[in-house]
Design a protein around this motif. Structure first.
Motif, PDB file in Angstrom:
ATOM      1  N   UNK A  78       0.830  -1.202   0.000  1.00  0.00           N
ATOM      2  CA  UNK A  78       0.000   0.000   0.000  1.00  0.00           C
ATOM      3  C   UNK A  78       0.866   1.255   0.000  1.00  0.00           C
ATOM      4  N   UNK A  79       1.923   1.257   0.813  1.00  0.00           N
ATOM      5  CA  UNK A  79       2.819   2.406   0.871  1.00  0.00           C
ATOM      6  C   UNK A  79       3.567   2.584  -0.444  1.00  0.00           C
ATOM      7  N   UNK A  80       4.029   1.461  -1.028  1.00  0.00           N
ATOM      8  CA  UNK A  80       4.731   1.526  -2.306  1.00  0.00           C
ATOM      9  C   UNK A  80       3.818   2.056  -3.410  1.00  0.00           C
ATOM     10  N   UNK A  81       2.566   1.622  -3.408  1.00  0.00           N
ATOM     11  CA  UNK A  81       1.608   2.077  -4.408  1.00  0.00           C
ATOM     12  C   UNK A  81       1.359   3.579  -4.283  1.00  0.00           C
ATOM     13  N   UNK A 127      10.406   8.073  -6.544  1.00  0.00           N
ATOM     14  CA  UNK A 127      10.671   6.892  -7.357  1.00  0.00           C
ATOM     15  C   UNK A 127      11.673   5.964  -6.697  1.00  0.00           C
ATOM     16  N   UNK A 128      12.708   6.512  -6.082  1.00  0.00           N
ATOM     17  CA  UNK A 128      13.705   5.686  -5.408  1.00  0.00           C
ATOM     18  C   UNK A 128      13.087   4.895  -4.250  1.00  0.00           C
ATOM     19  N   UNK A 129      12.264   5.572  -3.464  1.00  0.00           N
ATOM     20  CA  UNK A 129      11.613   4.887  -2.335  1.00  0.00           C
ATOM     21  C   UNK A 129      10.629   3.832  -2.831  1.00  0.00           C
ATOM     22  N   UNK A 130       9.899   4.152  -3.907  1.00  0.00           N
ATOM     23  CA  UNK A 130       8.904   3.217  -4.434  1.00  0.00           C
ATOM     24  C   UNK A 130       9.545   1.924  -4.917  1.00  0.00           C
ATOM     25  N   UNK A 131      10.597   2.016  -5.719  1.00  0.00           N
ATOM     26  CA  UNK A 131      11.187   0.806  -6.294  1.00  0.00           C
ATOM     27  C   UNK A 131      11.862  -0.037  -5.223  1.00  0.00           C
ATOM     28  N   UNK A 176       8.072  -6.489  -2.428  1.00  0.00           N
ATOM     29  CA  UNK A 176       6.723  -6.970  -2.755  1.00  0.00           C
ATOM     30  C   UNK A 176       6.765  -8.039  -3.839  1.00  0.00           C
ATOM     31  N   UNK A 177       7.492  -7.788  -4.921  1.00  0.00           N
ATOM     32  CA  UNK A 177       7.534  -8.724  -6.038  1.00  0.00           C
ATOM     33  C   UNK A 177       8.328  -9.985  -5.703  1.00  0.00           C
ATOM     34  N   UNK A 178       9.351  -9.852  -4.882  1.00  0.00           N
ATOM     35  CA  UNK A 178      10.102 -11.032  -4.465  1.00  0.00           C
ATOM     36  C   UNK A 178       9.211 -11.958  -3.652  1.00  0.00           C
ATOM     37  N   UNK A 179       8.410 -11.393  -2.781  1.00  0.00           N
ATOM     38  CA  UNK A 179       7.492 -12.173  -1.962  1.00  0.00           C
ATOM     39  C   UNK A 179       6.439 -12.866  -2.816  1.00  0.00           C
ATOM     40  N   UNK A 180       6.064 -12.229  -3.948  1.00  0.00           N
ATOM     41  CA  UNK A 180       5.045 -12.787  -4.843  1.00  0.00           C
ATOM     42  C   UNK A 180       5.640 -13.740  -5.888  1.00  0.00           C
ATOM     43  N   UNK A 202      -3.206   0.461  -8.905  1.00  0.00           N
ATOM     44  CA  UNK A 202      -2.219   1.507  -9.166  1.00  0.00           C
ATOM     45  C   UNK A 202      -1.874   1.567 -10.647  1.00  0.00           C
ATOM     46  N   UNK A 203      -1.730   0.403 -11.278  1.00  0.00           N
ATOM     47  CA  UNK A 203      -1.371   0.386 -12.694  1.00  0.00           C
ATOM     48  C   UNK A 203      -2.522   0.846 -13.591  1.00  0.00           C
TER      49      UNK A 203
END
Length: 203
Positions: free
Chosen positions: A22-25, A46-50, A56-60, A180-181
């Protein structure tokens, strides 16, 4: 030392979203909105988001997207530097159209890279949807490089990335990211219009 809460545990709300996602989004939404406005201040967000989306993506088990965040983190610094030296007097970053022939070369390169990377993910990892995920990663790399170079055509690639990413993230249950996308898709269309207008005005 243990955290007082699990950042990957679903929040007590719909869609099973996690605090970190949620925070990343939220950071991603701010980041892209600032890119549309050609504001150099998009880069801290952008730096904080990525950095967060890498987790998130590693967990998924979307490994291509997880590795993509490492690339994004590094290229953010290049984009920050390039945008900083390419601002108009009003502070807005100048737009540089790429041209049809050169853009076609970038698309071809992204397709070849997708085929190669998807094969690696398919045969040597337990990645989910390796070619689909790989296409998102490779086209995102091309789009991010072109955006860092202030090329108008970057928005066309971002639109393609958004259209591929929305159903994949929904299928994986990453609903805040899928939503978000959807917003990214809208902003990418607006970005293409605004940057094309800026390029025409400069010409």
């Amino acid at each position: 030392m243990s955290l007082p809460f699990d950042p990957f545990a679903p929040l007590p709300v719909a869609f099973g979203m996690t605090p970190i996602e949620l925070f990343a989004a939220t950071l991603g939404l701010i980041n892209v909105a600032l890119v549309v406005r050609r504001s150099i201040w998009n880069y801290p967000f952008g730096l904080a988001m990525v950095a967060l989306y890498g987790w998130v993506f590693l967990d998924a088990k979307l490994y291509s997207d997880a590795l993509l965040q490492i690339f994004f983190f590094v290229v953010q610094f290049y984009g920050w530097w390039n945008w900083n030296r390419s601002r108009a007097d009003a502070g807005e970053v100048l737009v540089s159209p790429l041209g049809t022939a050169r853009f076609a070369t970038w698309i071809t390169g992204a397709l070849v890279a997708t085929a190669c990377w998807g094969a690696v993910m398919h045969y040597w990892t337990d990645a989910h949807f390796p070619w689909w995920d790989g296409a998102i990663a490779m086209f995102s790399i091309a789009a991010q490089i072109l955006q860092s170079r202030r090329n108008l055509e970057s928005w066309i690639l971002w639109i393609a990335v958004d259209l591929m990413a929305i159903p994949l993230f929904a299928l994986k249950g990453l609903w805040p990211t899928a939503i978000l996308y959807v917003v990214f898709l809208i902003l990418s269309i607006i970005g293409l219009i605004e940057w094309r207008r800026a390029a025409s005005k400069a010409a």
